[in-house]
Design a protein around this motif. Structure first.
Motif, PDB file in Angstrom:
ATOM      1  N   VAL A 217       0.872  -1.170   0.000  1.00 48.62           N
ATOM      2  CA  VAL A 217       0.000   0.000   0.000  1.00 48.62           C
ATOM      3  C   VAL A 217       0.910   1.221   0.000  1.00 48.62           C
ATOM      4  CG1 VAL A 217      -1.795   1.286   1.213  1.00 48.62           C
ATOM      5  CG2 VAL A 217      -1.817  -1.218   1.242  1.00 48.62           C
ATOM      6  N   VAL A 218       0.749   2.069  -0.996  1.00 44.90           N
ATOM      7  CA  VAL A 218       1.674   3.181  -1.168  1.00 44.90           C
ATOM      8  C   VAL A 218       0.907   4.477  -1.336  1.00 44.90           C
ATOM      9  CG1 VAL A 218       3.436   1.718  -2.222  1.00 44.90           C
ATOM     10  CG2 VAL A 218       1.773   2.883  -3.677  1.00 44.90           C
ATOM     11  N   ALA A 219       1.590   5.559  -1.010  1.00 38.78           N
ATOM     12  CA  ALA A 219       1.077   6.899  -1.279  1.00 38.78           C
ATOM     13  C   ALA A 219       1.978   7.524  -2.334  1.00 38.78           C
ATOM     14  CB  ALA A 219       1.067   7.742  -0.016  1.00 38.78           C
ATOM     15  N   ILE A 220       1.405   8.163  -3.301  1.00 38.55           N
ATOM     16  CA  ILE A 220       2.175   8.787  -4.379  1.00 38.55           C
ATOM     17  C   ILE A 220       2.647  10.157  -3.906  1.00 38.55           C
ATOM     18  CG2 ILE A 220       2.059   9.709  -6.718  1.00 38.55           C
ATOM     19  CD1 ILE A 220       0.120   7.465  -7.378  1.00 38.55           C
ATOM     20  N   SER A 221       3.961  10.328  -3.869  1.00 39.57           N
ATOM     21  CA  SER A 221       4.532  11.602  -3.420  1.00 39.57           C
ATOM     22  C   SER A 221       4.824  12.539  -4.580  1.00 39.57           C
ATOM     23  CB  SER A 221       5.813  11.364  -2.620  1.00 39.57           C
ATOM     24  OG  SER A 221       6.772  10.679  -3.411  1.00 39.57           O
ATOM     25  N   SER A 222       5.014  11.965  -5.776  1.00 36.19           N
ATOM     26  CA  SER A 222       5.290  12.804  -6.932  1.00 36.19           C
ATOM     27  C   SER A 222       4.964  12.033  -8.202  1.00 36.19           C
ATOM     28  CB  SER A 222       6.752  13.256  -6.957  1.00 36.19           C
ATOM     29  OG  SER A 222       7.612  12.142  -7.114  1.00 36.19           O
ATOM     30  N   ILE A 223       4.704  12.780  -9.254  1.00 32.31           N
ATOM     31  CA  ILE A 223       4.442  12.205 -10.570  1.00 32.31           C
ATOM     32  C   ILE A 223       5.410  12.858 -11.550  1.00 32.31           C
ATOM     33  CG2 ILE A 223       2.761  11.884 -12.415  1.00 32.31           C
ATOM     34  CD1 ILE A 223       0.571  12.152 -10.354  1.00 32.31           C
ATOM     35  N   ALA A 224       6.105  12.025 -12.311  1.00 32.17           N
ATOM     36  CA  ALA A 224       7.097  12.546 -13.248  1.00 32.17           C
ATOM     37  C   ALA A 224       6.740  12.137 -14.670  1.00 32.17           C
ATOM     38  CB  ALA A 224       8.491  12.040 -12.895  1.00 32.17           C
ATOM     39  N   SER A 225       7.031  13.014 -15.593  1.00 28.11           N
ATOM     40  CA  SER A 225       6.837  12.719 -17.010  1.00 28.11           C
ATOM     41  C   SER A 225       7.932  13.419 -17.796  1.00 28.11           C
ATOM     42  CB  SER A 225       5.454  13.186 -17.483  1.00 28.11           C
ATOM     43  OG  SER A 225       5.326  14.593 -17.373  1.00 28.11           O
ATOM     44  N   SER A 226       8.222  12.913 -18.968  1.00 30.08           N
ATOM     45  CA  SER A 226       9.243  13.540 -19.803  1.00 30.08           C
ATOM     46  C   SER A 226       8.898  13.347 -21.261  1.00 30.08           C
ATOM     47  CB  SER A 226      10.632  12.956 -19.503  1.00 30.08           C
ATOM     48  OG  SER A 226      10.674  11.580 -19.838  1.00 30.08           O
ATOM     49  N   GLY A 227       9.369  14.242 -22.076  1.00 25.46           N
ATOM     50  CA  GLY A 227       9.130  14.175 -23.507  1.00 25.46           C
ATOM     51  C   GLY A 227       9.133  15.567 -24.104  1.00 25.46           C
ATOM     52  N   VAL A 228       9.121  15.614 -25.420  1.00 25.83           N
ATOM     53  CA  VAL A 228       9.089  16.904 -26.102  1.00 25.83           C
ATOM     54  C   VAL A 228       7.664  17.462 -26.023  1.00 25.83           C
ATOM     55  CG1 VAL A 228       9.390  18.094 -28.303  1.00 25.83           C
ATOM     56  CG2 VAL A 228      10.957  16.253 -27.656  1.00 25.83           C
ATOM     57  N   ARG A 229       7.566  18.692 -25.563  1.00 22.50           N
ATOM     58  CA  ARG A 229       6.264  19.351 -25.441  1.00 22.50           C
ATOM     59  C   ARG A 229       6.267  20.632 -26.287  1.00 22.50           C
ATOM     60  NH1 ARG A 229       5.628  15.159 -23.439  1.00 22.50           N
ATOM     61  NH2 ARG A 229       4.791  14.599 -21.380  1.00 22.50           N
ATOM     62  N   ARG A 230       5.110  20.955 -26.809  1.00 16.12           N
ATOM     63  CA  ARG A 230       4.981  22.220 -27.538  1.00 16.12           C
ATOM     64  C   ARG A 230       4.375  23.250 -26.594  1.00 16.12           C
ATOM     65  NH1 ARG A 230       3.437  22.475 -33.698  1.00 16.12           N
ATOM     66  NH2 ARG A 230       5.619  21.811 -33.635  1.00 16.12           N
TER      67      ARG A 230
END
Length: 598
Positions: A217-230
């Motif tokens: 059972v976990v709590a999400i402390s952060s969300i990460a994403s990466s990629g080219v964005r406009r």
């Protein structure tokens, strides 16, 4: 005025029962008696899929416990803390879980219900980590943010994946899983009241042969994403590599790996800093975007909008610094062009401040045409200079008596520099390429290396005019082979092939004369470095010459031939025949790299 325990209990149970009996998407049949209760349980709620309430519509029973607590005002936060004796958690585990209801009751009879779904995995964690305590506090969410029917359906659905026997006797280790999935009993992105992901717990399941295994059972402390964005800003668009990290009250944007913008929503402030230089082209790409951002224009990307307009004074200060930085980048770009440095050259700088200081010194030296931050042992002599820029080396030509103090060491103007090599015997001199003065390290590491210019320098004379000229030519070719071994720059192999192609022997057989032999050995070294196998005719030629070398006891040639033929044991024997001085000599030659690779 107060309420008795019996009144408090009846009002709490009545609130849950009343809610369960409300018409909705399915049927809930509460069976929660007052006064006559079991240990740790107050009853159950029967769940049906529709209003028929038949055995076909029966989905299951949900064990419940209801607690009432008297309050003057309701808890307004999304979380209510409540403590239970640890033995309750042990009892809940015997039925694979329970829904705990805590009902806040006012003196006037008004109620507010909070709930906590406890399944086997959560209960096992509580017992394992807090079993030595008398009690343990859990956190409940307000029932008004969802529906009782949805809670009960989720309980039954999730319960089937968390049987007590599986949780307590997990047959697989964490490392056995390559795929994972997450589920939450409270998070619902489509519901604004439950869409804040950092407020909710998630169950991590390992997926194995399409079966789910509860892991944690976990709590999400952060969300990460990466990629080219406009990004869209001020009627402009920017395509940038974005690494985005979202935390509960903070968002971090890393652009093109060179700078980070941290927005603290709680403190209503932002911070900006450079992480690395990376390359000039990257800096020139990011700078205009940051200027638009610091100008207060809103930035739009991926359904998000960012506007830094909370701190006008800081924005003004950051904008001025960024405008100055952009002007400095333009000056650096001009210097890079003069010195033959590609804008795409990537620098790995451990100390960003030190790197910018070196760049500034170089820029000022070129602008003012005088040495700034560069110390020379012989400042009156024209010479090549290696300038360190982070992990890279820049080759420049220093001309103390010329119009331009520092110039690109590989520019076409270097073809006008006359170079003569004086023989040690004082028996004359011979003309040669100025680039033969370069060290192995300069050839391997110079970021402004221009092989075409070096080739053109060898077009200006005969590199095989006599033995002395050939020795100097071949020594340079050996430098290039060693430089390739350091840099893996195939242009250097092409350069050596070009220089050797200028040789026109009267007989191309190995052993005809020393010049032909040396060149053919080194040409085959190039072939080996490229990764091409020797042809059958080349192998035959080497074998034939090997016999000649044996008859002449030519250990030097035997060693080289055995290396080229991949004869490790025979190459070892040949090398052992050398005296220490000769062994040390060969250790500095490119053929020794091939020997070590056998």
């Amino acid at each position: 005025m107060t309420l008795s325990n019996g009144q408090l209990e009846r009002l709490a149970v009545q609130a849950v029962t009343h809610l369960a009996n409300q018409p909705g998407e399915g049927i809930l049949n509460p069976n929660i008696p007052v006064g006559d209760k079991g240990i740790s349980y107050d009853g159950h709620i029967t769940v049906h899929s529709n209003q028929t309430e038949t055995k076909e519509s029966f989905l299951g029973n949900v064990p419940v416990q209801v607690k009432g607590t008297l309050v003057e005002s309701f808890t307004e936060d999304n979380v209510l803390s409540y403590s239970l004796a640890i033995d309750h958690y042990r009892n809940y585990l015997t039925t694979d879980g329970v829904i705990l209801f805590v009902v806040e009751v006012k003196l006037n009879g008004e109620t507010k219900i909070f709930y906590k779904t406890l399944l086997s995995l959560d209960l096992c964690k509580i017992i394992d980590n807090h079993g030595h305590q008398k009690s343990k506090t859990v956190h409940l969410r307000p029932l008004q943010e969802t529906t009782l029917y949805a809670i009960c359906r989720k309980f039954l659905s999730e319960k089937q994946y968390q049987p007590r026997m599986l949780v307590e006797n997990m047959p697989l280790s964490f490392d056995a899983f390559e795929t994972f999935t997450f589920s939450s009993l409270t998070f619902d992105l489509s519901n604004p009241k439950t869409s804040k992901i950092f407020e909710h717990d998630f169950v991590m399941y390992g997926v194995f042969n399409e079966a789910l295994f509860p892991l944690d059972v976990v709590a999400i402390s952060s969300i990460a994403s990466s990629g080219v964005r406009r990004f869209y800003v001020n009627e402009l668009s920017f395509d940038l590599m974005l690494e985005m990290k979202t935390e509960e009250h903070k968002t971090t944007l890393v652009l093109e790996q060179v700078c980070a913008l941290i927005i603290d929503e709680r403190e209503k402030r932002f911070t900006f800093r450079f992480l690395s230089f990376h390359s000039l082209s990257t800096q020139l790409k990011v700078a205009p975007f940051i200027i638009e951002l610091f100008s207060g224009h809103p930035i739009e990307f991926s359904d998000c909008t960012i506007a830094l307009n909370k701190d006008a004074e800081k924005l003004k200060s950051e904008l001025q610094e960024m405008l100055q930085h952009q002007e400095e980048l333009k000056e650096i770009a001009s210097v890079f062009q003069q010195l033959g440095i590609s804008d795409d050259t990537v620098f790995q700088e451990p100390d960003l401040h030190k790197f910018y200081k070196a760049l500034k010194a170089l820029t000022e030296t070129i602008k003012q045409n005088k040495l700034i931050g560069i110390n020379l042992k012989k400042p009156d002599n024209a010479q090549f200079i290696n300038i360190e820029l982070a992990d890279k080396t820049l080759l420049v030509f220093y001309a103390p008596h010329g119009d331009t103090l520092l110039s690109n060491g590989f520019s076409s103007q270097m073809l006008n520099v006359e170079c003569s090599v004086e023989l040690q015997s004082n028996d004359g001199e011979f003309r040669h390429s100025v680039f033969t003065m370069l060290s192995v390290e300069s050839l391997a590491n110079a970021i402004n290396l221009n092989v075409d210019t070096i080739k053109r320098s060898f077009d200006q004379f005969d590199p095989y005019h006599d033995d002395s000229t050939f020795d100097w030519t071949n020594n340079f070719c050996l430098k290039c082979l060693r430089a390739f071994d350091l840099s893996n720059n195939f242009q250097l192999l092409d350069l050596v092939s070009y220089i050797y192609s200028k040789y026109s022997p009267s007989d191309d057989a190995i052993g005809h004369n020393s010049t032909t032999t040396i060149i053919r050995i080194n040409q085959l070294q190039i072939q080996k470095r490229i990764g091409e196998d020797l042809t059958q005719s080349q192998v035959r030629e080497l074998v034939q010459q090997k016999q000649v070398a044996w008859s002449q006891n030519n250990q030097d040639l035997l060693f080289c031939i055995n290396v080229l033929l991949n004869n490790k044991m025979e190459a070892d024997v040949s090398f052992e025949q050398f005296d220490q001085e000769n062994q040390e000599f060969y250790e500095g030659l490119p053929i020794f790299k091939l020997y070590n690779d056998l």
